[in-house]
Design an enzyme around this catalytic site. Structure first.
Site, PDB file in Angstrom:
ATOM      1  N   VAL A 107       0.824  -1.201   0.000  1.00 47.52           N
ATOM      2  CA  VAL A 107       0.000   0.000   0.000  1.00 47.52           C
ATOM      3  C   VAL A 107       0.861   1.255   0.000  1.00 47.52           C
ATOM      4  O   VAL A 107       0.549   2.248  -0.665  1.00 47.52           O
ATOM      5  CB  VAL A 107      -0.948  -0.004   1.214  1.00 47.52           C
ATOM      6  CG1 VAL A 107      -1.703   1.320   1.322  1.00 47.52           C
ATOM      7  CG2 VAL A 107      -1.937  -1.160   1.106  1.00 47.52           C
ATOM      8  N   GLU A 108       1.961   1.230   0.752  1.00 43.81           N
ATOM      9  CA  GLU A 108       2.818   2.402   0.882  1.00 43.81           C
ATOM     10  C   GLU A 108       3.483   2.784  -0.445  1.00 43.81           C
ATOM     11  O   GLU A 108       3.526   3.947  -0.820  1.00 43.81           O
ATOM     12  CB  GLU A 108       3.919   2.153   1.924  1.00 43.81           C
ATOM     13  CG  GLU A 108       3.452   2.111   3.356  1.00 43.81           C
ATOM     14  CD  GLU A 108       3.223   3.488   3.938  1.00 43.81           C
ATOM     15  OE1 GLU A 108       3.438   4.490   3.228  1.00 43.81           O
ATOM     16  OE2 GLU A 108       2.813   3.568   5.109  1.00 43.81           O
ATOM     17  N   SER A 109       4.033   1.795  -1.149  1.00 44.36           N
ATOM     18  CA  SER A 109       4.886   2.122  -2.297  1.00 44.36           C
ATOM     19  C   SER A 109       4.748   1.191  -3.492  1.00 44.36           C
ATOM     20  O   SER A 109       5.457   1.370  -4.483  1.00 44.36           O
ATOM     21  CB  SER A 109       6.355   2.095  -1.853  1.00 44.36           C
ATOM     22  OG  SER A 109       6.730   0.764  -1.487  1.00 44.36           O
TER      23      SER A 109
END
Length: 211
Positions: A107-109
């Protein structure tokens, strides 16, 4: 000094408490002057004009969505395989669920080691520069260093919130103080969306799905 204030949100925002949610899901930066006055701004601080302000934090940190544009399952899987070894090692070292960290990284990157968000978070686990420095991460774009720092920080959040995964994930995004202030997931659209996506992805991975 009076002529060097950061660009402010609407006047009404100035009356909000220190942990007021960002408007319309946007990021709100919070600064304090030497005399204790707190200011809010919706623009990323930069340049000498902010040198005399103390940075107090940001709320509803968005992930690096640009790294996920046009992403296919095959490409995501290739990226994930490149970081599988350090992910497993550091998750084991800090006793954190490997699939949960994988979900957060997704989700972050989208597993992009060079990802940079619009608020300056960097790398696979989207570490803010101040957080990276605190964790001893010298190069946030180095996969091993970034994952180690991100997993270590998340393990601290898990300890701080007595193993409550939802609160720990929210704290990773919005900061532990915000979670403590609201007694759970803060009412920031960025954070609520982040927590929902991470938990959904985590359950998928636990059921055998792979990025």
């Amino acid at each position: 000094m009076r002529g060097r204030r950061p660009a402010l949100l609407l006047g009404a925002l100035l009356a909000l408490p220190p942990l007021a949610p960002a408007l319309a899901g946007e990021v709100t930066y919070k600064y304090r002057e030497d005399d204790g006055t707190v200011w809010f701004t919706d623009r990323k601080p930069s340049g000498a004009r902010f040198d005399e302000f103390e940075f107090l934090g940001y709320h509803g940190r968005p992930p690096a969505t640009s790294s996920c544009r046009g992403m296919t399952p095959e490409r995501m899987a290739r990226r994930a395989r490149r970081v599988a070894v350090p992910l497993e090692r550091h998750a084991s070292r800090f006793e954190v669920d490997q699939q949960l960290v994988r979900a957060m990284m997704s989700v972050e990157s989208c597993f992009d080691r060079y990802a940079v968000s619009r608020v300056g978070a960097r790398g696979l686990m989207q570490l803010m520069p101040a957080t990276a420095a605190e964790l001893g991460v010298q190069d946030s774009f180095d996969p091993d260093e970034n994952i180690r720092g991100g997993v270590e920080y998340f393990s601290r959040m898990m300890e701080r919130f007595d193993g409550d995964i939802t609160r720990a994930v929210a704290a990773y995004n919005a900061g532990p103080e915000a979670v403590e202030h609201y007694g759970g997931v803060p009412p920031y659209e960025e954070t609520k969306t982040y927590v929902r996506r991470v938990l959904e992805r985590w359950h998928q991975y636990r059921n055998g799905d792979r990025p």
